[in-house]
Design a protein around this motif. Sequence first.
Motif, PDB file in Angstrom:
ATOM      1  N   ALA A  16       0.836  -1.204   0.000  1.00 22.68           N
ATOM      2  CA  ALA A  16       0.000   0.000   0.000  1.00 22.68           C
ATOM      3  C   ALA A  16       0.870   1.252   0.000  1.00 22.68           C
ATOM      4  CB  ALA A  16      -0.939  -0.018   1.199  1.00 22.68           C
ATOM      5  N   VAL A  17       1.942   1.249   0.772  1.00 26.29           N
ATOM      6  CA  VAL A  17       2.849   2.401   0.821  1.00 26.29           C
ATOM      7  C   VAL A  17       3.558   2.565  -0.523  1.00 26.29           C
ATOM      8  CG1 VAL A  17       4.931   3.349   1.901  1.00 26.29           C
ATOM      9  CG2 VAL A  17       3.188   2.242   3.315  1.00 26.29           C
ATOM     10  N   SER A  18       4.075   1.471  -1.074  1.00 23.58           N
ATOM     11  CA  SER A  18       4.839   1.524  -2.330  1.00 23.58           C
ATOM     12  C   SER A  18       3.982   1.932  -3.514  1.00 23.58           C
ATOM     13  CB  SER A  18       5.480   0.168  -2.618  1.00 23.58           C
ATOM     14  OG  SER A  18       6.376  -0.171  -1.608  1.00 23.58           O
ATOM     15  N   SER A  19       2.710   1.579  -3.490  1.00 23.15           N
ATOM     16  CA  SER A  19       1.838   1.887  -4.630  1.00 23.15           C
ATOM     17  C   SER A  19       1.624   3.383  -4.790  1.00 23.15           C
ATOM     18  CB  SER A  19       0.508   1.158  -4.498  1.00 23.15           C
ATOM     19  OG  SER A  19      -0.222   1.674  -3.403  1.00 23.15           O
ATOM     20  N   SER A  20       1.939   4.166  -3.764  1.00 24.62           N
ATOM     21  CA  SER A  20       1.786   5.623  -3.861  1.00 24.62           C
ATOM     22  C   SER A  20       2.895   6.260  -4.694  1.00 24.62           C
ATOM     23  CB  SER A  20       1.756   6.245  -2.468  1.00 24.62           C
ATOM     24  OG  SER A  20       3.018   6.117  -1.846  1.00 24.62           O
ATOM     25  N   LEU A  21       3.944   5.511  -4.988  1.00 27.12           N
ATOM     26  CA  LEU A  21       5.070   6.035  -5.764  1.00 27.12           C
ATOM     27  C   LEU A  21       4.854   5.733  -7.242  1.00 27.12           C
ATOM     28  CD1 LEU A  21       8.004   4.932  -3.442  1.00 27.12           C
ATOM     29  CD2 LEU A  21       6.837   7.142  -3.506  1.00 27.12           C
ATOM     30  N   ILE A  22       4.331   6.685  -7.953  1.00 24.59           N
ATOM     31  CA  ILE A  22       4.009   6.519  -9.370  1.00 24.59           C
ATOM     32  C   ILE A  22       5.300   6.487 -10.188  1.00 24.59           C
ATOM     33  CG2 ILE A  22       2.717   7.473 -11.324  1.00 24.59           C
ATOM     34  CD1 ILE A  22       0.997   6.616  -8.882  1.00 24.59           C
ATOM     35  N   GLY A  23       5.400   5.507 -11.088  1.00 16.06           N
ATOM     36  CA  GLY A  23       6.548   5.416 -11.988  1.00 16.06           C
ATOM     37  C   GLY A  23       7.778   4.783 -11.374  1.00 16.06           C
ATOM     38  N   VAL A  24       7.621   4.184 -10.190  1.00 16.05           N
ATOM     39  CA  VAL A  24       8.757   3.568  -9.515  1.00 16.05           C
ATOM     40  C   VAL A  24       8.469   2.078  -9.366  1.00 16.05           C
ATOM     41  CG1 VAL A  24      10.153   3.558  -7.416  1.00 16.05           C
ATOM     42  CG2 VAL A  24       9.218   5.714  -8.267  1.00 16.05           C
ATOM     43  N   ASP A  25       9.282   1.260 -10.030  1.00 13.38           N
ATOM     44  CA  ASP A  25       9.060  -0.190  -9.975  1.00 13.38           C
ATOM     45  C   ASP A  25       9.925  -0.815  -8.880  1.00 13.38           C
ATOM     46  OD1 ASP A  25      11.635  -0.324 -11.026  1.00 13.38           O
ATOM     47  OD2 ASP A  25      10.997  -1.021 -12.998  1.00 13.38           O
ATOM     48  N   LEU A  26       9.853  -2.139  -8.779  1.00 13.64           N
ATOM     49  CA  LEU A  26      10.558  -2.839  -7.703  1.00 13.64           C
ATOM     50  C   LEU A  26      12.075  -2.690  -7.774  1.00 13.64           C
ATOM     51  CD1 LEU A  26       8.426  -6.103  -7.441  1.00 13.64           C
ATOM     52  CD2 LEU A  26       8.464  -4.152  -5.883  1.00 13.64           C
ATOM     53  N   LEU A  27      12.633  -2.681  -8.974  1.00 10.47           N
ATOM     54  CA  LEU A  27      14.083  -2.489  -9.094  1.00 10.47           C
ATOM     55  C   LEU A  27      14.492  -1.096  -8.618  1.00 10.47           C
ATOM     56  CD1 LEU A  27      15.038  -4.189 -12.483  1.00 10.47           C
ATOM     57  CD2 LEU A  27      15.654  -4.915 -10.181  1.00 10.47           C
ATOM     58  N   ALA A  28      13.700  -0.099  -8.974  1.00  9.20           N
ATOM     59  CA  ALA A  28      13.999   1.264  -8.525  1.00  9.20           C
ATOM     60  C   ALA A  28      13.870   1.359  -7.004  1.00  9.20           C
ATOM     61  CB  ALA A  28      13.079   2.262  -9.219  1.00  9.20           C
ATOM     62  N   LEU A  29      12.879   0.682  -6.435  1.00 13.48           N
ATOM     63  CA  LEU A  29      12.731   0.681  -4.975  1.00 13.48           C
ATOM     64  C   LEU A  29      13.926   0.001  -4.310  1.00 13.48           C
ATOM     65  CD1 LEU A  29       8.947  -0.030  -4.394  1.00 13.48           C
ATOM     66  CD2 LEU A  29      10.195   2.089  -3.986  1.00 13.48           C
ATOM     67  N   ARG A  30      14.407  -1.068  -4.902  1.00 11.14           N
ATOM     68  CA  ARG A  30      15.585  -1.762  -4.360  1.00 11.14           C
ATOM     69  C   ARG A  30      16.797  -0.831  -4.384  1.00 11.14           C
ATOM     70  NH1 ARG A  30      18.510  -4.130  -1.288  1.00 11.14           N
ATOM     71  NH2 ARG A  30      19.708  -5.942  -1.846  1.00 11.14           N
ATOM     72  N   LEU A  31      16.943  -0.073  -5.458  1.00 12.28           N
ATOM     73  CA  LEU A  31      18.024   0.904  -5.553  1.00 12.28           C
ATOM     74  C   LEU A  31      17.846   2.001  -4.503  1.00 12.28           C
ATOM     75  CD1 LEU A  31      20.495   2.192  -6.842  1.00 12.28           C
ATOM     76  CD2 LEU A  31      19.006   3.079  -8.653  1.00 12.28           C
ATOM     77  N   LEU A  32      16.616   2.484  -4.337  1.00 11.96           N
ATOM     78  CA  LEU A  32      16.341   3.497  -3.325  1.00 11.96           C
ATOM     79  C   LEU A  32      16.705   2.983  -1.930  1.00 11.96           C
ATOM     80  CD1 LEU A  32      15.162   6.308  -2.643  1.00 11.96           C
ATOM     81  CD2 LEU A  32      12.928   5.172  -2.415  1.00 11.96           C
ATOM     82  N   GLU A  33      16.379   1.730  -1.663  1.00 20.11           N
ATOM     83  CA  GLU A  33      16.736   1.128  -0.375  1.00 20.11           C
ATOM     84  C   GLU A  33      18.251   1.099  -0.185  1.00 20.11           C
ATOM     85  OE1 GLU A  33      14.876  -2.678  -0.619  1.00 20.11           O
ATOM     86  OE2 GLU A  33      12.873  -1.865  -0.232  1.00 20.11           O
ATOM     87  N   SER A  34      18.990   0.772  -1.235  1.00 18.96           N
ATOM     88  CA  SER A  34      20.456   0.745  -1.142  1.00 18.96           C
ATOM     89  C   SER A  34      21.013   2.126  -0.855  1.00 18.96           C
ATOM     90  CB  SER A  34      21.061   0.194  -2.438  1.00 18.96           C
ATOM     91  OG  SER A  34      20.689  -1.146  -2.626  1.00 18.96           O
ATOM     92  N   ILE A  35      20.454   3.136  -1.492  1.00 19.30           N
ATOM     93  CA  ILE A  35      20.885   4.514  -1.250  1.00 19.30           C
ATOM     94  C   ILE A  35      20.545   4.900   0.194  1.00 19.30           C
ATOM     95  CG2 ILE A  35      20.515   6.931  -1.900  1.00 19.30           C
ATOM     96  CD1 ILE A  35      19.886   5.825  -4.773  1.00 19.30           C
ATOM     97  N   GLY A  36      19.349   4.518   0.645  1.00 16.52           N
ATOM     98  CA  GLY A  36      18.926   4.824   2.011  1.00 16.52           C
ATOM     99  C   GLY A  36      19.788   4.145   3.063  1.00 16.52           C
ATOM    100  N   VAL A  37      20.126   2.886   2.847  1.00 13.70           N
ATOM    101  CA  VAL A  37      20.980   2.159   3.793  1.00 13.70           C
ATOM    102  C   VAL A  37      22.356   2.806   3.868  1.00 13.70           C
ATOM    103  CG1 VAL A  37      22.182  -0.038   4.185  1.00 13.70           C
ATOM    104  CG2 VAL A  37      19.739  -0.032   3.643  1.00 13.70           C
ATOM    105  N   ALA A  38      22.902   3.176   2.711  1.00 15.20           N
ATOM    106  CA  ALA A  38      24.210   3.845   2.706  1.00 15.20           C
ATOM    107  C   ALA A  38      24.140   5.141   3.514  1.00 15.20           C
ATOM    108  CB  ALA A  38      24.660   4.121   1.275  1.00 15.20           C
TER     109      ALA A  38
END
Length: 113
Positions: A16-38
């Motif tokens: 439900a939270v992820s669906s609010s991000l228009i134009g962002v797929d699972l690979l992009a979310l995985r990349l965002l998570e990597s940037i966030g963890v760093a």
Amino acid sequence: MAKSSIYLRFLNLSHAVSSSLIGVDLLALRLLESIGVAHSNGEALTVTDAMSLRAIASPATMHRKLNDLLEAGLIEQAYEGKNRRTKYLHLTNKANTYFANMGSAMLNAINKA
């Protein structure tokens, strides 16, 4: 409640939270998570660092996903100091809100146990 039920509830809430991000797929979310963890570890990824995350996708795909995250307003690219050759990736307020909402979803899933 079983641990698997807590996790499945979290997955449901996180979708439900992820669906609010228009134009962002699972690979992009995985990349965002990597940037966030760093960032949470006190490090800033560069564009070159992100493109070398081959466990997620090829460099060409990573470049497209960086563009998706930029267009979605989740990251910004910035130079630091006088070095104009290296672009650093920074989370925006929108990305921080996304991570906060994911944290709330996790707590919600645990507290409903």
